[in-house]
Write a protein that holds these residues in place. Structure first.
Motif, PDB file in Angstrom:
ATOM      1  N   ILE A   1       2.243   5.878   0.129  1.00 22.19           N
ATOM      2  CA  ILE A   1       1.527   6.149  -1.118  1.00 22.19           C
ATOM      3  C   ILE A   1       0.103   5.613  -1.048  1.00 22.19           C
ATOM      4  O   ILE A   1      -0.863   6.280  -1.458  1.00 22.19           O
ATOM      5  N   HIS A   2      -0.053   4.404  -0.517  1.00 19.68           N
ATOM      6  CA  HIS A   2      -1.396   3.823  -0.391  1.00 19.68           C
ATOM      7  C   HIS A   2      -2.276   4.694   0.505  1.00 19.68           C
ATOM      8  O   HIS A   2      -3.436   4.977   0.157  1.00 19.68           O
ATOM      9  N   ASN A   3      -1.740   5.137   1.630  1.00 16.72           N
ATOM     10  CA  ASN A   3      -2.531   5.961   2.549  1.00 16.72           C
ATOM     11  C   ASN A   3      -2.874   7.304   1.917  1.00 16.72           C
ATOM     12  O   ASN A   3      -3.985   7.815   2.104  1.00 16.72           O
ATOM     13  N   LYS A   4      -1.940   7.855   1.152  1.00 17.73           N
ATOM     14  CA  LYS A   4      -2.206   9.126   0.479  1.00 17.73           C
ATOM     15  C   LYS A   4      -3.295   8.950  -0.582  1.00 17.73           C
ATOM     16  O   LYS A   4      -4.167   9.806  -0.741  1.00 17.73           O
ATOM     17  N   ALA A   5      -3.254   7.809  -1.280  1.00 16.93           N
ATOM     18  CA  ALA A   5      -4.277   7.527  -2.287  1.00 16.93           C
ATOM     19  C   ALA A   5      -5.654   7.439  -1.640  1.00 16.93           C
ATOM     20  O   ALA A   5      -6.642   7.969  -2.176  1.00 16.93           O
ATOM     21  N   ARG A   6      -5.736   6.773  -0.497  1.00 18.83           N
ATOM     22  CA  ARG A   6      -7.017   6.665   0.209  1.00 18.83           C
ATOM     23  C   ARG A   6      -7.523   8.050   0.623  1.00 18.83           C
ATOM     24  O   ARG A   6      -8.719   8.347   0.530  1.00 18.83           O
ATOM     25  N   ALA A   7      -6.611   8.893   1.090  1.00 17.15           N
ATOM     26  CA  ALA A   7      -6.996  10.243   1.506  1.00 17.15           C
ATOM     27  C   ALA A   7      -7.512  11.049   0.320  1.00 17.15           C
ATOM     28  O   ALA A   7      -8.519  11.770   0.428  1.00 17.15           O
ATOM     29  N   LEU A   8      -6.845  10.926  -0.823  1.00 15.92           N
ATOM     30  CA  LEU A   8      -7.305  11.636  -2.018  1.00 15.92           C
ATOM     31  C   LEU A   8      -8.671  11.124  -2.455  1.00 15.92           C
ATOM     32  O   LEU A   8      -9.535  11.901  -2.888  1.00 15.92           O
ATOM     33  N   GLY A   9      -8.880   9.820  -2.339  1.00 13.11           N
ATOM     34  CA  GLY A   9     -10.176   9.255  -2.686  1.00 13.11           C
ATOM     35  C   GLY A   9     -11.285   9.798  -1.805  1.00 13.11           C
ATOM     36  O   GLY A   9     -12.388  10.094  -2.289  1.00 13.11           O
ATOM     37  N   ARG A  10     -10.989   9.964  -0.517  1.00 17.96           N
ATOM     38  CA  ARG A  10     -11.999  10.517   0.398  1.00 17.96           C
ATOM     39  C   ARG A  10     -12.311  11.967   0.069  1.00 17.96           C
ATOM     40  O   ARG A  10     -13.400  12.461   0.379  1.00 17.96           O
ATOM     41  N   GLN A  11     -11.355  12.640  -0.577  1.00 17.75           N
ATOM     42  CA  GLN A  11     -11.580  14.029  -0.985  1.00 17.75           C
ATOM     43  C   GLN A  11     -12.334  14.143  -2.305  1.00 17.75           C
ATOM     44  O   GLN A  11     -12.615  15.239  -2.771  1.00 17.75           O
TER      45      GLN A  11
ATOM     46  N   THR B   1      -2.366  -0.938  -5.203  1.00 17.49           N
ATOM     47  CA  THR B   1      -1.361  -1.005  -4.149  1.00 17.49           C
ATOM     48  C   THR B   1      -1.424  -2.301  -3.342  1.00 17.49           C
ATOM     49  O   THR B   1      -0.406  -2.948  -3.125  1.00 17.49           O
ATOM     50  N   ILE B   2      -2.592  -2.685  -2.884  1.00 13.50           N
ATOM     51  CA  ILE B   2      -2.729  -3.804  -1.950  1.00 13.50           C
ATOM     52  C   ILE B   2      -3.166  -5.068  -2.683  1.00 13.50           C
ATOM     53  O   ILE B   2      -3.994  -5.011  -3.602  1.00 13.50           O
ATOM     54  N   GLY B   3      -2.638  -6.218  -2.257  1.00 15.47           N
ATOM     55  CA  GLY B   3      -3.004  -7.495  -2.839  1.00 15.47           C
ATOM     56  C   GLY B   3      -4.238  -8.091  -2.202  1.00 15.47           C
ATOM     57  O   GLY B   3      -4.171  -9.115  -1.507  1.00 15.47           O
ATOM     58  N   GLU B   4      -5.353  -7.470  -2.426  1.00 21.42           N
ATOM     59  CA  GLU B   4      -6.633  -7.971  -1.906  1.00 21.42           C
ATOM     60  C   GLU B   4      -7.251  -8.880  -2.963  1.00 21.42           C
ATOM     61  O   GLU B   4      -7.312  -8.515  -4.139  1.00 21.42           O
TER      62      GLU B   4
ATOM     63  N   ALA C   1       6.021   6.905  -8.261  1.00 24.31           N
ATOM     64  CA  ALA C   1       4.735   6.545  -7.668  1.00 24.31           C
ATOM     65  C   ALA C   1       3.978   7.772  -7.182  1.00 24.31           C
ATOM     66  O   ALA C   1       2.766   7.882  -7.372  1.00 24.31           O
ATOM     67  N   LEU C   2       4.689   8.704  -6.564  1.00 20.94           N
ATOM     68  CA  LEU C   2       4.045   9.924  -6.093  1.00 20.94           C
ATOM     69  C   LEU C   2       3.564  10.771  -7.261  1.00 20.94           C
ATOM     70  O   LEU C   2       2.436  11.290  -7.243  1.00 20.94           O
TER      71      LEU C   2
ATOM     72  N   GLY D   1      -1.568  11.293 -12.451  1.00 19.78           N
ATOM     73  CA  GLY D   1      -2.204  10.286 -13.281  1.00 19.78           C
ATOM     74  C   GLY D   1      -3.379   9.590 -12.627  1.00 19.78           C
ATOM     75  O   GLY D   1      -4.111   8.856 -13.285  1.00 19.78           O
ATOM     76  N   GLY D   2      -3.534   9.776 -11.321  1.00 20.03           N
ATOM     77  CA  GLY D   2      -4.669   9.175 -10.632  1.00 20.03           C
ATOM     78  C   GLY D   2      -4.579   7.668 -10.467  1.00 20.03           C
ATOM     79  O   GLY D   2      -5.597   6.984 -10.342  1.00 20.03           O
ATOM     80  N   VAL D   3      -3.351   7.123 -10.446  1.00 20.16           N
ATOM     81  CA  VAL D   3      -3.145   5.698 -10.224  1.00 20.16           C
ATOM     82  C   VAL D   3      -2.187   5.524  -9.053  1.00 20.16           C
ATOM     83  O   VAL D   3      -1.131   6.173  -9.008  1.00 20.16           O
ATOM     84  N   ALA D   4      -2.547   4.663  -8.110  1.00 21.30           N
ATOM     85  CA  ALA D   4      -1.707   4.414  -6.942  1.00 21.30           C
ATOM     86  C   ALA D   4      -0.991   3.081  -7.109  1.00 21.30           C
ATOM     87  O   ALA D   4      -1.631   2.044  -7.290  1.00 21.30           O
ATOM     88  N   VAL D   5       0.342   3.115  -7.086  1.00 24.20           N
ATOM     89  CA  VAL D   5       1.170   1.910  -7.125  1.00 24.20           C
ATOM     90  C   VAL D   5       2.159   1.982  -5.971  1.00 24.20           C
ATOM     91  O   VAL D   5       2.386   3.047  -5.397  1.00 24.20           O
TER      92      VAL D   5
END
Length: 395
Positions: free
Chosen positions: A20-30, A38-41, A340-341, A347-351
């Motif tokens: 899901i995190h990787n898919k969110a990043r790909a959508l963001g690049r689009q 998603t990530i605990g940064e 999540a998907l 909804g445009g939110v990645a969890v």
């Protein structure tokens, strides 16, 4: 061509959990507007004092080979810190330094178990734990962490799963992804089991400095009766907002660190001296950013619970520490992965799907509390709107 058996043991782990995190990043690049939870940064940069310390150490040419145990100054600083925290002497000989908690846990687990052994670990668990265990050839034995117990591991649940092959009880306190903290009574009961069945205890305590106000913390390292069987792993990644520096350690009995040294030397022969110098300063000075992160993460978790409880049928588990909150999505009729998907696409939110952390979170998702307040509130808006849309679809 043939590959080693470890590649089969680890197949399907690692990156597969972060789909899901990787898919969110790909959508963001689009060009899609995606809010990533998603990530605990850490939500602040590494303190400038630590960046300067690393640069200064580089300028002093602290770039040579290190000891396989770690730099003496850092080991001394860690020994002092853990002696003060636990109320009993910890010597530098009990300290080994590694590039981050993950490497430390890999080395520790490799030094303790092998094929035919069993490791008891809480379910849910941090996403890499299964790989750390399976890499050794040992069997992972999940111990359910139940919501009715605040997701805290119970000695009775451990004991019912102990077999003659059991070797390690693997703890994570404060816990990722639930944010739960084992109580002093929990630790004593688990420690008594470890003594009774002659088991090691590994305790991942990387979130120790991110405990919310008023919540007590007990480490199994503080119990003298467990001194010969407890190994603690941690790092500055979370406490000092320095994940990219990859600076961690383990603390254990001297007999263990002596036995582990050849493995550590075989793996990497010490971490970088200039990073060790920076880490020593971080340990001696304490964290200038941990308290602020605690306050913000606690506030966001409370905000999430208030908004979702008021406006949706979703339920939120309040954490006592860390960077995450859990949402039970069973009211939607979806499991966590499906939800999540759907939330990402509509909804445009990645969890993170809860199942990425263990079977017991099949109907949950994990939400990072690490984006700024404005983005977090917008994410709450989107989650609520998405829940309303789902409700209309099923009405």
């Amino acid at each position: 061509m043939k590959f080693a058996a470890i590649t089969e043991r680890l197949a399907g782990l690692g990156g597969a959990k972060w789909e899901i995190h990787n898919k969110a990043r790909a959508l963001g690049r689009q060009g899609r507007d995606i809010i990533e939870l998603t990530i605990g940064e850490p939500d602040v940069p590494t303190p400038e004092t630590l960046v300067t310390a690393a640069i200064d150490a580089l300028a002093r040419h602290r770039t040579g080979y290190s000891s396989g145990e770690g730099e003496p100054g850092l080991r001394a600083a860690l020994a002092e810190r853990y002696s003060q925290r636990n109320g009993r002497p910890i010597t530098p000989d009990q300290v080994m330094c590694f590039p981050g908690t993950q490497t430390s846990l890999y080395a520790v687990m490799t030094g303790l178990v092998q094929s035919g052994d069993e490791v008891l670990v809480g379910d849910p668990m941090y996403a890499t734990y299964e790989g750390v265990i399976r890499a050794t050839g040992a069997k992972m034995v999940p111990v359910p962490l139940r919501p009715e117990h605040g997701f805290r591991m119970q000695a009775s649940d451990i004991e019912s799963r102990i077999t003659p092959q059991s070797r390690v009880i693997f703890l994570n306190t404060p816990h990722n992804p639930t944010g739960s903290i084992l109580t002093a009574d929990d630790i004593k009961a688990i420690g008594a089991l470890a003594i009774k069945h002659d088991l090691w205890i590994i305790s991942d305590e990387v979130y120790e400095d991110l405990i919310f106000d008023g919540k007590p913390f007990t480490s199994p390292l503080s119990l003298p009766e467990l001194a010969d069987r407890v190994i603690v792993a941690s790092s500055i990644s979370k406490s000092h907002a320095a994940p990219g520096f990859r600076s961690g350690w383990c603390i254990g009995p001297q007999a263990f660190t002596t036995a582990l040294l050849p493995l550590a030397e075989t793996m990497l022969f010490g971490n970088q001296p200039f990073i060790a110098d920076m880490t020593e300063q971080a340990i001696r000075d304490g964290s200038p950013v941990a308290r602020g992160m605690c306050q913000r993460f606690a506030k966001r978790a409370q905000h999430l619970e208030k908004r979702l409880t008021t406006d949706t049928a979703l339920t939120v588990h309040q954490p006592d520490a860390g960077m995450f909150a859990l949402i039970n999505v069973s009211a939607t009729g979806m499991n966590g992965a499906e939800y999540a998907l759907h939330l990402l696409e509509h909804g445009g939110v990645a969890v993170m799907p809860g199942a990425s952390f263990g079977a017991s979170l099949t109907n949950w998702v994990r939400v990072a509390l690490t984006v700024d307040d404005t983005a977090f509130d917008s994410a709450c808006d989107r989650i609520i709107q998405h829940a309303h849309a789902l409700q209309m679809e099923t009405a």
